[in-house]
Design a protein around this motif. Structure first.
Motif, mmCIF file in Angstrom:
data_model
loop_
_atom_site.group_PDB
_atom_site.id
_atom_site.type_symbol
_atom_site.label_atom_id
_atom_site.label_comp_id
_atom_site.label_asym_id
_atom_site.label_seq_id
_atom_site.Cartn_x
_atom_site.Cartn_y
_atom_site.Cartn_z
ATOM 1 N N LEU A 176 -3.834 6.052 -3.640
ATOM 2 C CA LEU A 176 -4.878 5.376 -2.870
ATOM 3 C C LEU A 176 -5.588 6.334 -1.920
ATOM 4 O O LEU A 176 -6.800 6.243 -1.730
ATOM 5 C CB LEU A 176 -4.269 4.215 -2.077
ATOM 6 C CG LEU A 176 -3.833 2.994 -2.888
ATOM 7 C CD1 LEU A 176 -3.112 1.993 -2.004
ATOM 8 C CD2 LEU A 176 -5.046 2.328 -3.543
ATOM 9 N N TRP A 179 -8.152 8.344 -3.733
ATOM 10 C CA TRP A 179 -9.328 7.507 -4.019
ATOM 11 C C TRP A 179 -10.123 7.229 -2.754
ATOM 12 O O TRP A 179 -11.347 7.282 -2.741
ATOM 13 C CB TRP A 179 -8.855 6.203 -4.656
ATOM 14 C CG TRP A 179 -9.930 5.181 -4.815
ATOM 15 C CD1 TRP A 179 -10.913 5.145 -5.756
ATOM 16 C CD2 TRP A 179 -10.138 4.016 -4.005
ATOM 17 N NE1 TRP A 179 -11.708 4.039 -5.588
ATOM 18 C CE2 TRP A 179 -11.253 3.332 -4.519
ATOM 19 C CE3 TRP A 179 -9.468 3.490 -2.892
ATOM 20 C CZ2 TRP A 179 -11.727 2.154 -3.950
ATOM 21 C CZ3 TRP A 179 -9.941 2.322 -2.327
ATOM 22 C CH2 TRP A 179 -11.055 1.668 -2.856
ATOM 23 N N ALA A 180 -9.399 6.945 -1.655
ATOM 24 C CA ALA A 180 -10.073 6.575 -0.398
ATOM 25 C C ALA A 180 -10.855 7.733 0.193
ATOM 26 O O ALA A 180 -11.907 7.530 0.809
ATOM 27 C CB ALA A 180 -9.039 6.073 0.608
ATOM 28 N N LEU A 209 0.820 -1.213 0.000
ATOM 29 C CA LEU A 209 0.000 0.000 0.000
ATOM 30 C C LEU A 209 0.849 1.255 0.000
ATOM 31 O O LEU A 209 0.480 2.265 -0.613
ATOM 32 C CB LEU A 209 -0.921 0.001 1.231
ATOM 33 C CG LEU A 209 -2.063 -1.013 1.225
ATOM 34 C CD1 LEU A 209 -2.775 -1.011 2.570
ATOM 35 C CD2 LEU A 209 -3.056 -0.714 0.105
#
Length: 206
Positions: A84, A87-88, A77
């Protein structure tokens, strides 16, 4: 332990670890750290408290050494953390992270207390071992990010919730209450105490 209960605790454990890791990613991103920095901060957030506990209790191997799958997942990750996180933030609300963090605080604190009880330490030491397990990852995260630890500058109860829940667990354990239910009750107490005090904006006196 019932298989469904074991599965539920395992899922909660994974949720807690990744919630702590995400808090590390968020802080590392604020400091514009690279992938290596993000990995180190996330690792400290997720496993710092448990590692300090294992050092104090002379437990080997460390928790994260036994559960390398979590380490590998956090490593993967960290390579894509900047994308990420963008996006999260669209899919994961602040409330969701708060709940996951509260679950982590409860599970880690009670696990630390339980291991200290197994080591036959005095009750207050057991309680403090649980608090260290629950909150020290956040302390290490903030130190690595060159900040005063959040628990020292935010007057909303955090370590206090862990302390109260660990005291409850010690009482239940000493009363010969079923250990599985003791863990669930004490963890739920910390979770609810954290969420309620946050919701009501309860603050400790300065």
């Amino acid at each position: 332990m019932h298989p469904r209960l074991t599965l539920a605790l395992s899922l909660m454990e994974a949720l807690a670890i990744f919630a702590y890791a995400i808090s590390g990613f968020i802080e590392a991103r604020k400091r514009r750290l690279d992938a290596v920095g993000m990995f180190l901060v996330a690792m400290a957030s997720a496993f710092g408290g448990g590692t300090v506990r294992d050092v104090l209790l002379e437990r080997r191997p460390f928790y994260w050494v036994e559960h390398q799958d979590y380490v590998i997942a956090i490593f993967g990750l960290s390579l894509f953390a900047p994308w990420l996180l963008k996006w999260a933030t669209r899919l994961i609300s602040e409330r969701t992270l708060l709940v996951a963090d509260a679950i982590g605080l409860g599970l880690f604190s009670i696990s630390g207390t339980s291991l200290a009880i197994d080591a036959q330490l005095p009750w207050f030491t057991c309680v403090m071992m649980g608090v260290v397990t629950g909150v020290f990852g956040g302390v290490l995260r903030d130190v690595l990010c060159n900040e005063v630890p959040l628990i020292l500058r935010d007057s909303r109860p955090y370590a206090t919730c862990a302390f109260a829940g660990c005291c409850l667990y010690v009482l239940l354990a000493r009363s010969s209450f079923d250990n599985v239910y003791s863990v669930l009750i004490a963890t739920a107490f910390i979770l609810l105490a954290r969420l309620v005090t946050f919701r009501l904006d309860v603050r400790l006196p300065h």
